[in-house]
Motif scaffolding. Structure first.
Motif, PDB file in Angstrom:
ATOM      1  N   LYS A  94      30.061  -2.624  33.092  1.00  0.00           N
ATOM      2  CA  LYS A  94      31.280  -1.509  33.236  1.00  0.00           C
ATOM      3  C   LYS A  94      31.413  -1.803  34.980  1.00  0.00           C
ATOM      4  CE  LYS A  94      32.210   3.324  33.787  1.00  0.00           C
ATOM      5  NZ  LYS A  94      31.464   4.852  33.697  1.00  0.00           N
ATOM      6  N   ASP A  95      30.381  -2.216  35.818  1.00  0.00           N
ATOM      7  CA  ASP A  95      30.551  -2.319  36.948  1.00  0.00           C
ATOM      8  C   ASP A  95      31.324  -3.602  37.472  1.00  0.00           C
ATOM      9  OD1 ASP A  95      28.720  -0.221  37.634  1.00  0.00           O
ATOM     10  OD2 ASP A  95      26.939  -1.404  37.329  1.00  0.00           O
ATOM     11  N   ILE A  96      31.218  -4.629  36.483  1.00  0.00           N
ATOM     12  CA  ILE A  96      32.017  -5.983  36.787  1.00  0.00           C
ATOM     13  C   ILE A  96      33.578  -5.740  36.260  1.00  0.00           C
ATOM     14  CG2 ILE A  96      32.107  -8.200  35.923  1.00  0.00           C
ATOM     15  CD1 ILE A  96      29.119  -8.259  35.162  1.00  0.00           C
ATOM     16  N   ALA A  97      33.717  -4.669  35.342  1.00  0.00           N
ATOM     17  CA  ALA A  97      34.986  -4.553  34.646  1.00  0.00           C
ATOM     18  C   ALA A  97      35.706  -3.684  35.924  1.00  0.00           C
ATOM     19  CB  ALA A  97      34.759  -3.769  33.425  1.00  0.00           C
ATOM     20  N   LEU A 148      31.561 -13.208  29.241  1.00  0.00           N
ATOM     21  CA  LEU A 148      29.998 -13.135  29.287  1.00  0.00           C
ATOM     22  C   LEU A 148      29.442 -13.682  28.200  1.00  0.00           C
ATOM     23  CD1 LEU A 148      29.071  -9.836  31.318  1.00  0.00           C
ATOM     24  CD2 LEU A 148      29.338 -12.239  32.199  1.00  0.00           C
ATOM     25  N   ASN A 149      30.031 -13.610  26.971  1.00  0.00           N
ATOM     26  CA  ASN A 149      29.351 -13.900  25.628  1.00  0.00           C
ATOM     27  C   ASN A 149      30.243 -15.354  25.230  1.00  0.00           C
ATOM     28  OD1 ASN A 149      27.243 -12.033  24.753  1.00  0.00           O
ATOM     29  ND2 ASN A 149      28.808 -10.661  25.517  1.00  0.00           N
ATOM     30  N   ALA A 195      30.077 -11.719  38.304  1.00  0.00           N
ATOM     31  CA  ALA A 195      28.888 -11.252  37.629  1.00  0.00           C
ATOM     32  C   ALA A 195      27.602 -11.856  38.373  1.00  0.00           C
ATOM     33  CB  ALA A 195      28.764 -11.485  36.097  1.00  0.00           C
ATOM     34  N   ASP A 196      28.014 -13.199  38.756  1.00  0.00           N
ATOM     35  CA  ASP A 196      26.762 -13.843  39.546  1.00  0.00           C
ATOM     36  C   ASP A 196      26.583 -13.268  40.988  1.00  0.00           C
ATOM     37  OD1 ASP A 196      24.966 -15.624  40.221  1.00  0.00           O
ATOM     38  OD2 ASP A 196      26.480 -17.137  41.036  1.00  0.00           O
ATOM     39  N   GLU A 197      27.709 -12.965  41.552  1.00  0.00           N
ATOM     40  CA  GLU A 197      27.698 -12.429  43.149  1.00  0.00           C
ATOM     41  C   GLU A 197      27.120 -11.071  43.207  1.00  0.00           C
ATOM     42  OE1 GLU A 197      31.699 -12.510  44.063  1.00  0.00           O
ATOM     43  OE2 GLU A 197      31.969 -14.841  44.646  1.00  0.00           O
ATOM     44  N   MET A 198      27.401 -10.124  41.923  1.00  0.00           N
ATOM     45  CA  MET A 198      26.754  -8.835  41.874  1.00  0.00           C
ATOM     46  C   MET A 198      25.363  -8.814  41.555  1.00  0.00           C
ATOM     47  SD  MET A 198      30.183  -7.047  40.287  1.00  0.00           S
ATOM     48  CE  MET A 198      29.477  -5.247  40.401  1.00  0.00           C
ATOM     49  N   GLY A 199      24.764 -10.107  40.943  1.00  0.00           N
ATOM     50  CA  GLY A 199      23.411 -10.172  40.837  1.00  0.00           C
ATOM     51  C   GLY A 199      23.072  -9.491  39.221  1.00  0.00           C
ATOM     52  N   TYR A 200      24.215  -9.887  38.350  1.00  0.00           N
ATOM     53  CA  TYR A 200      24.040  -9.438  36.978  1.00  0.00           C
ATOM     54  C   TYR A 200      23.049 -10.341  36.329  1.00  0.00           C
ATOM     55  CZ  TYR A 200      25.487  -8.536  32.106  1.00  0.00           C
ATOM     56  OH  TYR A 200      25.375  -7.988  30.856  1.00  0.00           O
ATOM     57  N   ILE A 256      22.052 -16.961  31.338  1.00  0.00           N
ATOM     58  CA  ILE A 256      21.892 -18.434  31.855  1.00  0.00           C
ATOM     59  C   ILE A 256      21.420 -19.237  30.957  1.00  0.00           C
ATOM     60  CG2 ILE A 256      20.959 -19.483  33.434  1.00  0.00           C
ATOM     61  CD1 ILE A 256      20.861 -17.046  35.428  1.00  0.00           C
ATOM     62  N   ALA A 257      20.213 -18.811  30.051  1.00  0.00           N
ATOM     63  CA  ALA A 257      19.680 -19.760  29.195  1.00  0.00           C
ATOM     64  C   ALA A 257      20.768 -20.006  28.238  1.00  0.00           C
ATOM     65  CB  ALA A 257      18.619 -18.972  28.534  1.00  0.00           C
ATOM     66  N   LYS A 258      21.750 -19.300  27.684  1.00  0.00           N
ATOM     67  CA  LYS A 258      22.819 -19.707  26.803  1.00  0.00           C
ATOM     68  C   LYS A 258      23.866 -20.777  27.396  1.00  0.00           C
ATOM     69  CE  LYS A 258      21.994 -15.420  24.448  1.00  0.00           C
ATOM     70  NZ  LYS A 258      22.916 -13.919  23.937  1.00  0.00           N
TER      71      LYS A 258
END
Length: 349
Positions: free
Chosen positions: A12-15, A29-30, A47-52, A60-62
């Motif tokens: 929601k924050d990213i959106a 993301l998926n 998402a990366d910049e916000m620390g998600y 990341i593993a995916k």
């Protein structure tokens, strides 16, 4: 004092940051269909910049990051004749497949694993040029698909895209022999890279098969050959020092096969200092077919490599490895071709 607990970053924050729907962020993301590639990249970057991802390492593993780490020594990156063409092929093929290339310079004396690899924010690694085994082992510990370009390890199994180095210098040496040459030398620092070592071996094999053994046990007196520490002078264009080395040879050959075109062009200049003409006095054959081969006088006979195709094949192999992580590793060898120009004189009996 009680530490202030950081608020967890949500979809929601990213959106809200991007003015997108939560559903669009989730699809991005998926790695699902329903959003454009451009939107997906923006969502991942934000998402990366916000620390998600720090709070959701499973993403990341995916391998949701469509990034490829390109690891190369800075001197090779600035080699406008050879490696820039390879990198161009890498960039073009990566772009076709919607991957971004992240260039990282490596220092062989102070090797550092790139942060993008440490945080697993790349889907694959391309190592262009030579890398020490100890450094390669550090990279492979992260279990990220890796392909070597213009290099392979004798002891560590990885995919690699290489050149037909031995067949290339075998071909070049045979060509000189057909032109009547029997007093043939090799010029180039054979311990500088795997490619140079293989080219030296191809030269030796051609000479041996023609009954013109250079030095069957590879001792320190290989006749017409200059195979010691000369690459530093090639790279620095120190023609006077090369001329000095050549002047100390007991006898000069009628032809030289070179480790690459830069070495051949260094020879041109060193021989000129000594008042020796190419090809009137000594014939010269290079390897790689860089652009300058058609500019120098005389135009350089050489062995051609399709450098951009080498880069393309490296990316294709890396993408295949991402989908087939358990399959055996393979070494792909690029085809070579003799390009006859004006730097070889025919010797008539």
């Amino acid at each position: 004092m009680t530490a202030i607990k950081r608020k967890k970053v949500t979809m929601k924050d990213i959106a809200e940051r991007l003015n997108l729907s939560i559903n669009a962020v989730s699809l991005a993301l998926n790695d699902k269909v329903g959003v454009s590639e451009e939107t997906r990249k923006i969502v991942l970057k934000t998402a990366d910049e916000m620390g998600y991802f720090d709070e959701n390492p499973s993403f990341i593993a995916k391998n949701h990051f469509r990034n490829i780490c390109l690891l190369i020594e800075e001197r090779n990156f600035r080699d406008t004749h050879f490696y820039t063409k390879v990198i161009l092929g890498i960039e073009n093929e990566a772009k076709k497949n919607n991957y971004d290339i992240l260039v990282n310079f490596m220092n062989q004396d102070d090797f550092q694993v790139p942060s993008s690899v440490e945080t697993r924010k790349v889907s694959g690694i391309l190592v262009v040029g030579t890398i020490k085994d100890e450094h390669l082992e550090k990279l492979l510990k992260y279990d990220i698909p890796t392909v070597l370009v213009d290099h392979a390890s004798f002891t560590i199994s990885t995919d690699a895209v290489l050149t037909q180095n031995m067949p290339g210098t075998y071909m070049a040496t045979q060509y000189l022999i057909r032109k009547g040459h029997t007093q043939i030398g090799f010029f180039g620092e054979i311990d500088f890279s795997l490619s140079f070592k293989e080219r030296w071996l191809g030269f030796n094999e051609a000479m041996r098969n023609a009954g013109l053994n250079v030095d069957p046990i590879f001792n320190v007196n290989p006749g017409y050959c200059v195979i010691g520490q000369v690459e530093q002078y090639v790279l620095s264009k120190n023609y006077k020092e090369v001329a000095n080395i050549i002047s100390k040879l007991d006898k000069l050959p009628t032809a030289w096969v070179c480790s690459n075109d830069s070495a051949a062009i260094t020879l041109y200049n060193a021989l000129s200092i000594l008042g020796i003409k190419v090809p009137d006095d000594i014939s010269v054959v290079g390897f790689d077919d860089i652009d300058i081969c058609n500019i120098v006088t005389p135009h350089l006979t050489t062995i051609r490599i399709n450098k951009e195709l080498m880069g393309e094949k490296a990316v294709k192999r890396l993408l295949w490895r991402m989908e087939n992580p358990k399959e055996p590793c393979d070494h792909i060898r690029m085809e070579v071709k003799l390009i006859e120009r004006e730097s070889v004189r025919e010797i008539r009996n």
